[in-house]
Structures are given as C-alpha cells and as structure tokens.
Design a protein around this motif. Structure first.
Motif, PDB file in Angstrom:
ATOM      1  N   GLN A 123      24.647  13.757  13.175  1.00 21.30           N
ATOM      2  CA  GLN A 123      25.763  14.328  12.419  1.00 21.30           C
ATOM      3  C   GLN A 123      25.861  13.775  10.998  1.00 21.30           C
ATOM      4  N   ARG A 124      25.052  12.738  10.695  1.00 26.00           N
ATOM      5  CA  ARG A 124      25.185  12.059   9.406  1.00 26.00           C
ATOM      6  C   ARG A 124      23.830  11.901   8.700  1.00 26.00           C
ATOM      7  N   PRO A 125      23.212  12.991   8.254  1.00 20.41           N
ATOM      8  CA  PRO A 125      21.934  12.866   7.535  1.00 20.41           C
ATOM      9  C   PRO A 125      22.066  12.095   6.229  1.00 20.41           C
ATOM     10  N   ASP A 126      23.283  11.956   5.699  1.00 20.73           N
ATOM     11  CA  ASP A 126      23.491  11.171   4.482  1.00 20.73           C
ATOM     12  C   ASP A 126      23.266   9.685   4.732  1.00 20.73           C
ATOM     13  N   LYS A 127      23.470   9.245   5.969  1.00 19.09           N
ATOM     14  CA  LYS A 127      23.263   7.848   6.341  1.00 19.09           C
ATOM     15  C   LYS A 127      21.968   7.637   7.131  1.00 19.09           C
ATOM     16  N   PHE A 128      21.595   8.610   7.930  1.00 20.45           N
ATOM     17  CA  PHE A 128      20.402   8.469   8.758  1.00 20.45           C
ATOM     18  C   PHE A 128      19.172   8.891   7.951  1.00 20.45           C
ATOM     19  N   CYS A 129      18.753   7.993   7.061  1.00 19.00           N
ATOM     20  CA  CYS A 129      17.600   8.228   6.191  1.00 19.00           C
ATOM     21  C   CYS A 129      17.069   6.868   5.738  1.00 19.00           C
ATOM     22  N   LEU A 130      15.815   6.828   5.317  1.00 17.76           N
ATOM     23  CA  LEU A 130      15.216   5.570   4.890  1.00 17.76           C
ATOM     24  C   LEU A 130      15.877   5.071   3.605  1.00 17.76           C
ATOM     25  N   VAL A 131      15.953   3.755   3.485  1.00 13.38           N
ATOM     26  CA  VAL A 131      16.562   3.112   2.315  1.00 13.38           C
ATOM     27  C   VAL A 131      15.822   3.530   1.038  1.00 13.38           C
ATOM     28  N   ALA A 132      16.550   3.619  -0.045  1.00 14.91           N
ATOM     29  CA  ALA A 132      15.972   4.037  -1.322  1.00 14.91           C
ATOM     30  C   ALA A 132      14.752   3.200  -1.686  1.00 14.91           C
ATOM     31  N   GLY A 133      13.672   3.897  -2.039  1.00 17.88           N
ATOM     32  CA  GLY A 133      12.449   3.237  -2.462  1.00 17.88           C
ATOM     33  C   GLY A 133      11.539   2.795  -1.338  1.00 17.88           C
ATOM     34  N   LEU A 134      12.000   2.879  -0.080  1.00 19.97           N
ATOM     35  CA  LEU A 134      11.198   2.344   1.018  1.00 19.97           C
ATOM     36  C   LEU A 134       9.916   3.145   1.236  1.00 19.97           C
ATOM     37  N   LYS A 135       9.986   4.469   1.166  1.00 14.74           N
ATOM     38  CA  LYS A 135       8.782   5.264   1.362  1.00 14.74           C
ATOM     39  C   LYS A 135       7.692   4.863   0.369  1.00 14.74           C
ATOM     40  N   GLN A 136       8.072   4.741  -0.890  1.00 20.18           N
ATOM     41  CA  GLN A 136       7.109   4.371  -1.920  1.00 20.18           C
ATOM     42  C   GLN A 136       6.600   2.945  -1.708  1.00 20.18           C
ATOM     43  N   PHE A 137       7.496   2.047  -1.309  1.00 19.69           N
ATOM     44  CA  PHE A 137       7.117   0.652  -1.060  1.00 19.69           C
ATOM     45  C   PHE A 137       6.100   0.562   0.075  1.00 19.69           C
ATOM     46  N   LEU A 138       6.355   1.265   1.174  1.00 24.62           N
ATOM     47  CA  LEU A 138       5.443   1.235   2.310  1.00 24.62           C
ATOM     48  C   LEU A 138       4.084   1.825   1.945  1.00 24.62           C
ATOM     49  N   THR A 139       4.093   2.916   1.208  1.00 24.03           N
ATOM     50  CA  THR A 139       2.839   3.557   0.802  1.00 24.03           C
ATOM     51  C   THR A 139       2.042   2.644  -0.126  1.00 24.03           C
ATOM     52  N   GLN A 140       2.728   1.971  -1.031  1.00 22.78           N
ATOM     53  CA  GLN A 140       2.068   1.051  -1.955  1.00 22.78           C
ATOM     54  C   GLN A 140       1.484  -0.150  -1.206  1.00 22.78           C
ATOM     55  N   ALA A 141       2.252  -0.699  -0.263  1.00 14.60           N
ATOM     56  CA  ALA A 141       1.760  -1.825   0.529  1.00 14.60           C
ATOM     57  C   ALA A 141       0.573  -1.411   1.382  1.00 14.60           C
ATOM     58  N   GLN A 142       0.648  -0.243   1.965  1.00 14.47           N
ATOM     59  CA  GLN A 142      -0.445   0.276   2.785  1.00 14.47           C
ATOM     60  C   GLN A 142      -1.722   0.423   1.960  1.00 14.47           C
ATOM     61  N   ALA A 143      -1.590   0.959   0.747  1.00 16.51           N
ATOM     62  CA  ALA A 143      -2.744   1.137  -0.128  1.00 16.51           C
ATOM     63  C   ALA A 143      -3.356  -0.194  -0.543  1.00 16.51           C
ATOM     64  N   ALA A 144      -2.531  -1.240  -0.580  1.00 12.27           N
ATOM     65  CA  ALA A 144      -3.004  -2.568  -0.951  1.00 12.27           C
ATOM     66  C   ALA A 144      -3.609  -3.321   0.230  1.00 12.27           C
ATOM     67  N   GLY A 145      -3.634  -2.701   1.400  1.00 13.95           N
ATOM     68  CA  GLY A 145      -4.229  -3.327   2.576  1.00 13.95           C
ATOM     69  C   GLY A 145      -3.335  -4.317   3.284  1.00 13.95           C
ATOM     70  N   ILE A 146      -2.035  -4.256   3.017  1.00 15.34           N
ATOM     71  CA  ILE A 146      -1.089  -5.151   3.679  1.00 15.34           C
ATOM     72  C   ILE A 146      -0.764  -4.595   5.062  1.00 15.34           C
ATOM     73  N   ALA A 147      -0.853  -5.452   6.082  1.00 14.98           N
ATOM     74  CA  ALA A 147      -0.530  -5.040   7.450  1.00 14.98           C
ATOM     75  C   ALA A 147       0.977  -4.993   7.626  1.00 14.98           C
ATOM     76  N   MET A 148       1.464  -4.012   8.383  1.00 16.18           N
ATOM     77  CA  MET A 148       2.905  -3.835   8.551  1.00 16.18           C
ATOM     78  C   MET A 148       3.253  -3.535  10.003  1.00 16.18           C
ATOM     79  N   ASN A 149       4.413  -4.044  10.428  1.00 15.86           N
ATOM     80  CA  ASN A 149       4.884  -3.774  11.782  1.00 15.86           C
ATOM     81  C   ASN A 149       6.408  -3.884  11.805  1.00 15.86           C
TER      82      ASN A 149
END
Length: 222
Positions: free
Chosen positions: A84-110
C-alpha cells in the motif's frame, strides 16, 4: 581496502521504519494488548529476530510453533502495508547506482537480515535484488543462528562470499545490528539513518566509521 560489503536490509536498504512501526504496533496491540513505544521499537524490535520479540512480550515462554504463528501473522501485516506504500517500499536513494558501481569494481556483496524467508523472497521479487545478490547466499532469520547483537549472521554472510572481516564494511541501522557489526570486528561499520526518523538509541561505546542518509556519494569514501 574494502573488498566485501554486507548489508542489513530493513532500515538500511529500504527506509521502512514507518511501515515496520505500523505493523509491529498493530501486532503487539492485537496479540499482547501492548501499546508499543519508541523505546520498545529500538531496543526490543529493530534488528532483533521475531522470536526474541514475541517472547519478550508474551506472558509465558512460547513454543516454536507459537512463535512461528505470531511471526507469520506479523509479516503478513507488514507485506500488506508495503504493497500500500510504494513511496516507502523502495530502495534508498543512490543504492542502485552504489551496488552497480561496487559490483563493477569486483566487490563481493551479501545480505544478513533478521527478516524471515517469506519477506526475503518478497523483497527479491518486488525490488529486483537478484541483479546484485545471490539469494542462496543471503543469511536470514531461520532459527539456525543466534540473532543480533551476536555477530554470527554477519560472519556467516561473509563466509558465503569468501570474505575476511578485515576487508569488510557492514551497513546497519539498529543498535543491535551495530553491536553485531562491531563484534564481527570488520574494517568499517556504517550507520544508515533514515531522514526524519527518530535518532537511533546508541551506546557511546559502539564504533561507527561513517553515518549516511543515502548512498549517493559513499563509494569514494570506502
């Protein structure tokens, strides 16, 4: 050098404290006739596994089946609120870009989360987490490990990506989670604070290397 990133989920990757407060407030009122306070939420709920919380408020030690039934009911309430709250149920600002950048740099994530399997499956399905994380490696609240503030969940999540604590940053939002990160003796502990939410109640002895409200400028600091 940071080679691994381990994330808590709720309050760290999504700012859902309002949704969690609503779900827990409703659950505790209906089930235990208890009116939840902010102190309750921060000390007995946030970062804790559900079984701990339900046993804290119950008037007798709960069986495994009783705790599981309460947990299923509470999480169903929470998922309904999320929908009922898509305004709140979403990834934190900048997180998508941060994860993609870390992934491209070969950083392992979990991810190491106090959430249970139905919720984690829901998060992966609704938020597209599979593009950055292996669902089979994620550590969840399934009763196999002690909950935070014990470090076991973080250390297991790190072992799943073959990482060392001395090369790891952990992202957390709750007092028990920060304590668990410190006990895991990782290189960096990063406190994620939701804007406009109540400040976390933190012990002065806890170590925090960075405090952030979003992920938009963090990558260069690691």
């Amino acid at each position: 050098m940071i080679k691994n990133l381990i994330f808590d989920f709720n309050g760290t990757m999504i700012f859902d404290s309002e949704l969690q407060r609503q779900a827990w407030g409703q659950m505790l009122a209906q089930t235990f006739n208890h009116q939840m306070t902010e102190h309750d939420f921060q000390t007995e709920i946030a970062g804790r596994n559900n079984s701990y919380t339900f046993n804290h408020y119950a008037d007798h030690p709960l069986t495994t089946a009783e705790a599981a039934a309460f947990s299923e009911k509470k999480e169903a309430i929470y998922r309904e609120i999320c929908g009922q709250r898509p305004d709140k149920f979403c990834l934190v600002a900048g997180l998508k870009q941060f994860l993609t950048q870390a992934q491209a740099a070969g950083i392992a994530m979990n991810i190491a989360t106090a959430s249970e399997k139905p919720n984690v499956d829901f998060f992966f399905d609704q938020l597209g987490l599979s593009q950055w994380f292996d669902r089979d490696q994620v550590v969840i609240n399934d009763g196999a490990l002690p909950g935070k503030p014990a470090p076991d969940m973080f250390l297991t999540a790190l072992a799943h990506v073959n990482g060392l604590p001395t090369e790891t940053a952990i992202f957390e939002d709750s007092p028990s989670g920060i304590q668990a990160a410190n006990r895991a003796q990782v290189a960096q502990t990063i406190l994620v604070v939701e804007p406009d939410a109540p400040d976390p109640i933190l012990n002065a002895t806890l170590t925090i290397n960075h405090q952030i409200n979003d992920y938009q400028t963090l990558f260069e600091q690691l």
